[in-house]
Structures are given as C-alpha cells and as structure tokens.
Design a protein around this motif. Structure first.
Motif, mmCIF file in Angstrom:
data_model
loop_
_atom_site.group_PDB
_atom_site.id
_atom_site.type_symbol
_atom_site.label_atom_id
_atom_site.label_comp_id
_atom_site.label_asym_id
_atom_site.label_seq_id
_atom_site.Cartn_x
_atom_site.Cartn_y
_atom_site.Cartn_z
ATOM 1 N N UNK A 10 -14.912 -10.275 2.795
ATOM 2 C CA UNK A 10 -15.171 -11.407 1.899
ATOM 3 C C UNK A 10 -16.647 -11.367 1.517
ATOM 4 N N UNK A 11 -16.920 -11.264 0.230
ATOM 5 C CA UNK A 11 -18.307 -11.246 -0.249
ATOM 6 C C UNK A 11 -18.619 -12.616 -0.847
ATOM 7 N N UNK A 12 -19.777 -13.178 -0.485
ATOM 8 C CA UNK A 12 -20.076 -14.572 -0.803
ATOM 9 C C UNK A 12 -21.490 -14.689 -1.366
ATOM 10 N N UNK A 13 -21.609 -15.412 -2.506
ATOM 11 C CA UNK A 13 -22.921 -15.798 -3.048
ATOM 12 C C UNK A 13 -22.965 -17.323 -3.040
ATOM 13 N N UNK A 14 -23.890 -17.911 -2.272
ATOM 14 C CA UNK A 14 -23.972 -19.365 -2.118
ATOM 15 C C UNK A 14 -25.027 -19.910 -3.075
ATOM 16 N N UNK A 73 -6.749 -15.997 2.973
ATOM 17 C CA UNK A 73 -5.341 -16.379 2.810
ATOM 18 C C UNK A 73 -4.833 -16.177 1.384
ATOM 19 N N UNK A 74 -5.681 -16.377 0.378
ATOM 20 C CA UNK A 74 -5.217 -16.283 -1.013
ATOM 21 C C UNK A 74 -5.457 -14.911 -1.628
ATOM 22 N N UNK A 75 -6.492 -14.193 -1.154
ATOM 23 C CA UNK A 75 -6.835 -12.911 -1.760
ATOM 24 C C UNK A 75 -7.390 -13.060 -3.165
ATOM 25 N N UNK A 107 -12.630 -11.677 -2.448
ATOM 26 C CA UNK A 107 -12.149 -10.724 -1.436
ATOM 27 C C UNK A 107 -12.293 -9.275 -1.905
ATOM 28 N N UNK A 108 -12.469 -8.379 -0.944
ATOM 29 C CA UNK A 108 -12.412 -6.939 -1.198
ATOM 30 C C UNK A 108 -11.219 -6.405 -0.403
ATOM 31 N N UNK A 109 -10.294 -5.743 -1.088
ATOM 32 C CA UNK A 109 -9.081 -5.227 -0.455
ATOM 33 C C UNK A 109 -9.228 -3.734 -0.174
ATOM 34 N N UNK A 110 -8.536 -3.263 0.856
ATOM 35 C CA UNK A 110 -8.552 -1.824 1.128
ATOM 36 C C UNK A 110 -7.531 -1.132 0.240
ATOM 37 N N UNK A 111 -7.401 0.178 0.413
ATOM 38 C CA UNK A 111 -6.507 0.960 -0.465
ATOM 39 C C UNK A 111 -5.049 0.552 -0.333
ATOM 40 N N UNK A 128 -16.727 -9.419 7.405
ATOM 41 C CA UNK A 128 -15.573 -8.551 7.652
ATOM 42 C C UNK A 128 -14.321 -9.393 7.888
ATOM 43 N N UNK A 129 -13.198 -8.745 7.989
ATOM 44 C CA UNK A 129 -11.926 -9.454 8.121
ATOM 45 C C UNK A 129 -11.856 -10.313 9.376
ATOM 46 N N UNK A 130 -12.687 -10.023 10.383
ATOM 47 C CA UNK A 130 -12.689 -10.835 11.597
ATOM 48 C C UNK A 130 -13.597 -12.056 11.483
#
Length: 642
Positions: free
Chosen positions: A176-180, A140-142, A165-169, A111-113
C-alpha cells in the motif's frame, strides 16, 4: 394685557421658525439612518459572498488535490524501487519526490503485513499501520482509497491519507503506497482570497476535533491544538445543521459571524466542517463610520441653520412685527384722550395701521406658503433621489452578480490551468526522474543531459503556469488600502531576494519614510518583482548598486496627491526603442540564456499599479542600468482625509 399679547405673538412666530427647521432635518436624518442600515446589509452580503467563495475554492482545491495525488501514486507505484520494496533506494527515492511535493506531510509504503519501512522522512523503527483505516481499506478493496483525517504518527501533522494498492503478478495485494496531504498547506490555498483583518478559518473532522486553524500566535504554531475539540479551543460547539451561520463571542473576546458547511470528501463518508469567521466590528466598520460621519455633518448643518434662522428671523421678522404691534396698541389710547377735532385723524391713522398690519400678516402668510411650497418641491426631489438610488442599488446588485459569475468562471479556468495542465508536466518530470534513477548506466552521460534538459523545460513550463495564475489572481484580488510604509517593505523584500545571491556584493539603499496609500500585500509583490529584477540584471557587474526612493518634485501632468517612487539599478539596462514591450506578458528584452525568467513579473507590476490608479514607466540605456518609476497616492495626505 397688550404686552402679553405681543410676547405671545413673538414666541409663536419664533416657534414657527424652529419647527420649520426641525421638520426639514428630521426626514434627512431618517434617510441617513435607512441608508446606514442598507450599507450594513450590503457589507454583510459582501462578506457572505467572500465566505461562499472561500468554501467553493476549498471544495475545488480538495478535488484537485485528490486527483493529483491519485495520479502521483499511480506513477510512483510503477517505479521499480517502490514495487520491489528496496528499502534504502525506496527511502532515497521518496525523499527526492517529497522535496518536489511539499504539500504532503509524508509519503510512505506499507507491505502486506502492515509494516512501514519505506518513508520520505527518517523513522527510527518500522511503524505498524494495521490499525489505520486507510491501510485496511486498501488491502480489502484493492482500490484507491481516501482515508479519514488523522494526526500523522510520522510527521505529527493533521493529514488526509490517500492510498493506492500495488498488486503482484498474480493479482494479490502486495504493497500500500500512501501520500498524506498536510492540512497545514491549506494556508497557501486560503491566501488566494484576501480576507479582512481578524478573520479565522477553522477545519474540524466530523466529531469536531480541530484539523486546521488559521492563527499566527506562538501558542498555536506548536501544534498543541491538533485533535482537540472545537469547544475547548474556540469556546463553541459543533452545530447540528449541515450549513448556516451563527454569531458568537470568540476566545479572543471578539464577536464574530461564522459561516460553516459540512462537506464530503470526494463523495465518501469522510466528512469535515469548514468554518469561516469574520469580525463583526470589521464587517460593519465602513458602514458605521460612514453613518456616524453623515450624522455628524447633518448635526453641524442643523445647528448652523438653527442659529442662522433664529438670528435672522428675530431681526428681520419677529422684531419688526413686534414694534409695529406695540406702536398700533399705543396709538388708540393717546387719541382717545385728545381733542374732538383730532378724532377723525386718529381714526384714519388707526385704520392705516390696521391695513399695514394686515398687509404684513398677508406677507408673512405668503412667506410661510412659499416655504411650504419649497418643502413640497424638496420632498419630491428627495423621493426622486430615493428612486434613483434604488435603481442604482439594483444595478449594482446585478453588476455584482455578473462579476461574481465572472469570478467563478475565472476560478474554474484557473483550476483547469492549475491542474489539467500541470498533470502531464508532473508525469513527464516524474517519469524522467524514474528513467534516470533506474537506467542511469544504460542511458549514459549524454542521455542524462538530455533528460535533465527535458526536466528543466517541464519545470520552466510549470513556472509559466504559476506566473499566469498569479497574473490572473492580481486582476481579481480584492484590494484593502491603508497607509503603507514602502521603506519597511523594501527592506524586508531586499533581505529575502538577496538570499539567492549570497556570493555577490550587493549595495541596496532604501530611502526612509516612503509612505503611500495602497494595498500592502500587492505592494510587496511590486517591490519583490522590481528589486528582484534589479538583482537579476546586475549579475554581470562587480558591485550591484540598487536604490529605492521617491522623487522630490512631482512629475508634470500628475494629479495632486500622487507621489513618484522609483527602483534604480546599475545593471544591464535596455534599449529604450523597445520600452513599449516591457510590460507585456511574456515579453523579454534579453535572451533567457543571459537572464532567466518568464516575462510575467513586469506585467504583474503594471496591473497592480493600474489598479491603484497610478502609472509605471522606465528609463534606461544599454549597460548603464535602468530606473523604474511608479506613482501612488501619498499616504500622509490620504490618511488625513480619512
């Protein structure tokens, strides 16, 4: 005085013979040494080409991994359970996705936090990633971000994090979704190139900390070396240059030549070092053995020639000449003491003896001249052979360059097939799965069946692509032939493939001591396909009976040294009228609904056997089983020759 003169002539003539023999063999020895040096250079060049191919393969695969991951994250970001951060559903969804993508150590969303609660593997408590570069860069970059190599705190594996990143409306950062990517998965990539024994592949980060090490020992498999310095694990430091090679005595006391290159990950500041090390002994093994063998044969030939020269030279040249000289030397002393009436006769005899000696001397000179002429002709022939060898080497180098270019084109094609064709299939599969997950109640049971059919067909297409790539690699893979125990391989393969049919009664009999001279890895592929097919086509009999053995008598028209092996079953069999279609790619003699498969396995087997200069054929009858025969060089005979 006369005796001394005779002995002097005796030894002088013998020395001429010895010198002549030595002069013949010294240039040959020199040529062998030069040839051995050239063979060593060629061996080193071949290994260097292998190292470059592996580095290029790594670069191409890395680009493909990044592109594929970017596309996967875009698909996942559009799934409602991920976008809405429904923790329980998100965990379940990521777990299913991870099952189909084992190349990743973990798939998470934060999440954003900066708190991770949604993860593809179980976590005991939420994880804070505010200290991770990838999370801060995404926030920071989006934009899509390629992180720095890390040791995953969740999976405890060396990983390359790739995040989106996933942005809201309102356009604000939300998740932030991450595949390592799991660096241990590089092992599967490096299998595409057959490396010599005692080879080592190492990957470090820009500071020289280990991320990947191709070593099968137990003390390294526990991952205790991850993140440690190159100096600590291998005994040498990170080179200052960006690209090159060096020779070092490795930790296992073997001298290795390492080729290395500093690489950028997708044109970012993220740098890694890739090291490919080959045993110096293995590199020059073939060339050294050939040189020693040639010197051994030359030494035996020289000794035999020397012995023959001394024996026959002594008997037919030295001894007759010495006897003649001694006889002439004794004649004048006797004639001087004789009567005056015999003086003229003695003088005539002396003159005749002198003429005989002169004729013999001339004959000996002519013999030496003829030998010298032959030496000149032999030197001219050797020079011509050297010229032809040089031309042949140039042609070989040109052909090698052409083959290398062809291989690069095939690698590029394989990469295109592997990634460009897979991408839309993964999209179809992913969106179909999302459709079932999110709209299960709306589409109903019939709709679910249709979607499952779609997913099944896309996965089948993926399998077809895999089979095409395997067929292509078999054609290009380097063969390393040795004495191979096919019995042990067959038992190993049988244990693996039987796991797919645990509920069935299967009787597999393998004849002991089946030995062939072949490439072990390729023969494992052959036996996997043949035994796997036998198990598949015996699913409709009560007890499957499979036999692996060797014919006792050679097949007519087969050359000496070939053995005929077979894999026999009591399954469905086939009509011999269609036997010509057996080994064609994608050719099938049974319906897919009866026996699944893509029709590539036997085509792969035929190519492997052809590369071993053997042949393969089958005999069968409908509902009475089938027997597949293939010929290989006899391992015992071949090992004796070596």
């Amino acid at each position: 005085m006369n005796k001394k003169r005779g002995s002097f002539f005796h030894w002088k003539l013998r020395n001429h013979i010895l010198v002549l023999i030595v002069l013949i063999f010294i240039p040959i020895l020199g040529l062998l040494v030069i040839r051995g040096y050239e063979d060593r250079k060629l061996s080193l060049k071949e290994i260097e080409n292998q190292a470059e191919s592996l580095i290029n393969l790594f670069i191409n695969e890395q680009i493909g991994i990044i592109d594929h991951t970017h596309h996967l994250l875009e698909i996942l970001s559009a799934v409602p359970v991920v976008y809405n951060y429904d923790i329980d559903e998100c965990n379940r969804f990521f777990k299913n996705v991870h099952k189909y993508h084992p190349q990743y150590s973990v798939i998470v969303s934060a999440k954003s936090d900066g708190i991770i609660e949604c993860c593809s593997v179980p976590i005991e408590e939420p994880i804070d990633v505010n200290d991770r570069y990838w999370f801060n860069a995404v926030r920071s970059t989006g934009k899509f971000v390629i992180g720095e190599f890390i040791i995953s705190r969740v999976a405890h594996k060396a990983s390359l994090p790739l995040a989106l990143p996933i942005m809201d409306s309102a356009g604000n950062f939300k998740i932030a979704i991450n595949a390592a990517f799991d660096l241990g998965y590089y092992k599967e990539i490096f299998k595409k190139i057959s490396l010599p024994p005692e080879s080592v592949v190492i990957i470090t980060d820009k500071d020289g900390k280990l991320l990947y090490l191709s070593n099968n020992s137990d003390d390294l498999q526990n991952g205790g070396w991850l993140g440690k310095s190159l100096k600590e694990i291998r005994g040498f430091s990170l080179p200052a240059e960006k690209k090159g090679k060096f020779i070092v005595e490795d930790m296992d006391k073997l001298q290795r030549i390492y080729w290395f290159e500093k690489l950028s990950i997708a044109d970012t500041t993220n740098k890694i070092y890739l090291f490919v090390g080959f045993s110096k002994k293995e590199i020059y093994h073939k060339a050294n053995n050939l040189l020693l063998f040639n010197i051994y044969i030359l030494s035996i030939t020289a000794l035999l020639s020397l012995g023959v020269g001394l024996v026959f030279g002594e008997r037919f040249i030295v001894e007759p000449v010495n006897r003649l000289i001694q006889k002439i030397q004794r004649t004048p002393d006797r004639d001087i003491a004789s009567t005056h009436n015999q003086t003229g006769l003695s003088l005539k005899r002396a003159i005749c003896r002198a003429k005989e000696l002169e004729l013999l001397s001339n004959s000996f000179d002519e013999l030496i001249d003829k030998l010298s002429e032959r030496e000149v002709e032999r030197n001219a022939a050797e020079a011509e052979i050297l010229r032809l060898n040089s031309e042949l080497e140039i042609r070989v180098q040109e052909r090698t360059a052409q083959l290398a270019a062809t291989n690069k084109e095939l690698e590029a094609f394989s990469y295109s097939v592997s990634h460009d064709l897979r991408a839309p299939l993964r999209s179809i599969d992913g969106w179909s799965l999302a459709l079932v997950e999110d709209f299960e109640e709306l589409i109903g049971d019939q709709g679910k069946k249709y979607i499952e059919r779609i997913r099944s067909e896309t996965q089948r297409m993926g399998q077809l692509i895999d089979d095409i790539l395997k067929l292509s690699r078999i054609t290009r893979a380097e063969m390393v032939k040795n004495r191979v125990n096919l019995s042990q391989l067959a038992l190993k393969v049988a244990d693996v493939v039987k796991e797919e049919y645990l509920e069935r009664k299967v009787d597999i009999v393998v004849e002991p001591n089946l030995v062939a001279y072949a490439d072990a890895n390729m023969m494992e592929i052959v036996l996997t396909n043949l035994i796997g097919n036998a198990l598949k086509f015996t699913t409709k009999v009560d007890i499957a009976k499979i036999e692996v053995g060797r014919l006792k008598e050679p097949i007519k028209n087969d050359i000496d040294g070939l053995q005929t092996f077979f894999v026999k079953d009591n399954g469905a069999g086939f009509d011999m009228a269609y036997a010509s279609k057996l080994f064609g790619a994608f050719q099938r003699l049974h319906k897919a609904s009866e026996f699944p498969g893509t029709g590539v396995g036997l085509a792969t087997v035929q190519r492997i056997i052809n590369r071993h200069d053997g042949r393969i054929w089958a005999e069968a009858a409908i509902a009475q089983g089938a027997t597949f025969y293939f010929t290989l060089q006899d391992g015992d005979i071949k090992s004796d020759e070596i």
